[in-house]
Structures are given as structure tokens and as C-alpha cells.
Write a protein that holds these residues in place. Structure first.
Motif, PDB file in Angstrom:
ATOM      1  N   VAL A  12      -0.122  -7.218  -4.128  1.00 52.87           N
ATOM      2  CA  VAL A  12       0.578  -5.742  -4.572  1.00 52.87           C
ATOM      3  C   VAL A  12       0.171  -5.304  -5.885  1.00 52.87           C
ATOM      4  N   GLY A 154       6.986  -8.582   3.932  1.00 53.42           N
ATOM      5  CA  GLY A 154       6.932  -8.199   2.405  1.00 53.42           C
ATOM      6  C   GLY A 154       6.225  -7.169   2.026  1.00 53.42           C
ATOM      7  N   SER A 157       5.979  -3.724   4.101  1.00 51.57           N
ATOM      8  CA  SER A 157       7.246  -3.132   3.836  1.00 51.57           C
ATOM      9  C   SER A 157       6.858  -2.294   2.659  1.00 51.57           C
ATOM     10  N   GLY A 158       6.241  -3.259   1.481  1.00 51.40           N
ATOM     11  CA  GLY A 158       5.873  -2.397   0.091  1.00 51.40           C
ATOM     12  C   GLY A 158       5.000  -1.218   0.307  1.00 51.40           C
ATOM     13  N   LEU A 161       6.720   1.659   1.832  1.00 52.44           N
ATOM     14  CA  LEU A 161       7.459   2.523   0.898  1.00 52.44           C
ATOM     15  C   LEU A 161       6.677   3.107  -0.293  1.00 52.44           C
ATOM     16  N   GLY A 171       8.572   0.934  -4.995  1.00 54.87           N
ATOM     17  CA  GLY A 171       8.224   0.513  -3.456  1.00 54.87           C
ATOM     18  C   GLY A 171       7.771  -0.659  -3.278  1.00 54.87           C
ATOM     19  N   LEU A 172       6.609  -0.882  -3.776  1.00 52.21           N
ATOM     20  CA  LEU A 172       5.935  -1.946  -3.745  1.00 52.21           C
ATOM     21  C   LEU A 172       6.522  -3.507  -3.945  1.00 52.21           C
ATOM     22  N   GLY A 175       9.366  -4.066  -1.373  1.00 49.35           N
ATOM     23  CA  GLY A 175       8.970  -4.697  -0.416  1.00 49.35           C
ATOM     24  C   GLY A 175       8.623  -6.271  -0.455  1.00 49.35           C
ATOM     25  N   CYS A 178      12.221  -7.709  -0.251  1.00 51.06           N
ATOM     26  CA  CYS A 178      12.482  -7.888   1.089  1.00 51.06           C
ATOM     27  C   CYS A 178      11.534  -9.081   1.741  1.00 51.06           C
ATOM     28  N   GLY A 179      10.481  -9.381   1.338  1.00 49.85           N
ATOM     29  CA  GLY A 179       9.826 -10.484   1.937  1.00 49.85           C
ATOM     30  C   GLY A 179      10.724 -11.829   1.331  1.00 49.85           C
TER      31      GLY A 179
END
Length: 235
Positions: A12, A154, A157-158, A161, A171-172, A175, A178-179
Motif C-alpha cells: 500500500v 484489503g 478495496s484500498g 477507494l 482510502g488506501l 482498505g 477493511c482487510g
């Protein structure tokens, strides 16, 4: 288990270099990652402790004690996560000065720290549950959980976003959070569905089926005059 998670954070940070204003984004995400590593040492230590305790209790034939250890460490971790998260929120406006004098960087770090407090809280629970998995010998299951949580949920999603919805570095990090959340949910389900009595039997079977390396034999015993020396070979 550990590498799959850490690599996702490093990936990321690398992705942040493709965002607008890459110098600011990369700097802030590096600061966030450094801070996350710093505060993660508390739950990581508790995770290592519960891993050792659970494996010892299962090997000793005390499944109830193993369950109690999991509950106690979870309570300690949640309490510590709340305290650390509160501290991060309170120092968000000054924490950036520990790394940079740039006002833009300090302001961005202040925006990231509340997100970091939330992710640390969730990650604290994950650390304990991962420790339980290691203590029970579920490394393979934990590796698949981490693989799915971070590289199926994860990181994608990042990227979505950050680059599609233009949220940027936030956003990263969202994400990744979320992971971590998916990881906690999966490990919680596995832990709650665990039959500790069966795990005790499996642990005993692993202990009793283990053996010393075959190269330990009579050749390792040094011969002497045979006086005043006694040697034992355990097998």
C-alpha cells in the motif's frame, strides 16, 4: 501468517507513490505505518504470550485453562487498544512534528491518526486471535485467512477507494482496515467454533507422535574409561 499481512502494508505504501502529490502521500503513509508498528508491539506481545499459553495448556490437557487464557488476553487487548486509540486521537495535531516540520504533512497526519486508532483497535484483536491460531497449530488456516482478507478484500478495496473514488492515502488505509476487519471476523468464527477438548487430543497426539532426529544414536555417546561417568540417552 505474519509476512502476508506485513507485505500488504508495504504494498500500500508503494501504491501511494502513484497518487497525486506522491511525496506527501508516501511520507504520510510511511509515518502512519511507522506509528502503527510502534503501537502494535503491545498487542503483538500479548499475542505471543497467549500463543505460548494456549499451546502449553492444551499440551498439559487443560482445555478450560486455554479458553480462560484467550478470554483474559482479549480483555487486556481491548482495554489497551482503547487506551492507545484515545492517546492517538489526543496527540493527532502534534504527532506529525516528530517526523516533519512541513505543515501540510503534520495536518495530513492529524487526519490519518483517527483512522489509525480504529485500525489499531481492530488489529489488536487480530493479533490475539492470530496468537491463538499459532498456539493451536492452525498456521496453514491462518495463512489462508490472511491471504483472503488482505489480498482479496484489503488491498483491492484500498486501491479502489484511492484511485477510483479519489480518496487518496486515506482510502488506501481504509482498505487495509477493511482487510483487518475481515481477518478478525474469520478468526473469530474459527475460534468460537473451536472444540477445545478435540484440540487437546490433537495436541497430545502431536506430542506423542514426535520423535528425535534419527542421527541421535549410540554414536553420539562418547566412550571413556567408564569410571565416574554416567550418561543417559532419552528416546
Amino acid at each position: 501468517m505474519v509476512c502476508l499481512e506485513w507485505w500488504s502494508f508495504e504494498f500500500v505504501v508503494l501504491c501511494s507513490g502513484f497518487l497525486p502529490k506522491p511525496q506527501i502521500e508516501t511520507s504520510v503513509l510511511n509515518i502512519s505505518l511507522n506509528t502503527a508498528c510502534f503501537v502494535y508491539m503491545i498487542p503483538f506481545g500479548l499475542g505471543a504470550a497467549v500463543s505460548t499459553r494456549v499451546s502449553n495448556e492444551l499440551g498439559a490437557g487443560r482445555p478450560e485453562a486455554a479458553k480462560l487464557a484467550v478470554r483474559v488476553v482479549l480483555c487486556l487487548t481491548i482495554t489497551g487498544g482503547i487506551i492507545v486509540g484515545t492517546v492517538l486521537i489526543f496527540v493527532r495535531n502534534i504527532w506529525g512534528y516528530a517526523y516533519s516540520n512541513e505543515a501540510e504533512v503534520v495536518k495530513y497526519v492529524a487526519i490519518m491518526l483517527p483512522l489509525l486508532a480504529i485500525s489499531n483497535m481492530i488489529d489488536s484483536i487480530q493479533s490475539v486471535l492470530s496468537g491463538v491460531a499459532r498456539g493451536c497449530g492452525w498456521q496453514k488456516i491462518g495463512a489462508f485467512v490472511n491471504l483472503g482478507a488482505f489480498y482479496v478484500v484489503g488491498v483491492p478495496s484500498g486501491i479502489l477507494l484511492a484511485f477510483v473514488f479519489s480518496i487518496g492515502g486515506k482510502g488506501l488505509w481504509i482498505g487495509l482496515t477493511c482487510g483487518i476487519f475481515v481477518q478478525v471476523v474469520l478468526l473469530s468464527i474459527i475460534t468460537l467454533c473451536t472444540n477445545w477438548e478435540k484440540e487437546e487430543i490433537k495436541t497430545k497426539n502431536r506430542v506423542f507422535s514426535s520423535s528425535f532426529p534419527t542421527d541421535i544414536d549410540a554414536r553420539t555417546i562418547e566412550k571413556d574409561n567408564g569410571e565416574n561417568t554416567k550418561k543417559r540417552v532419552f528416546c
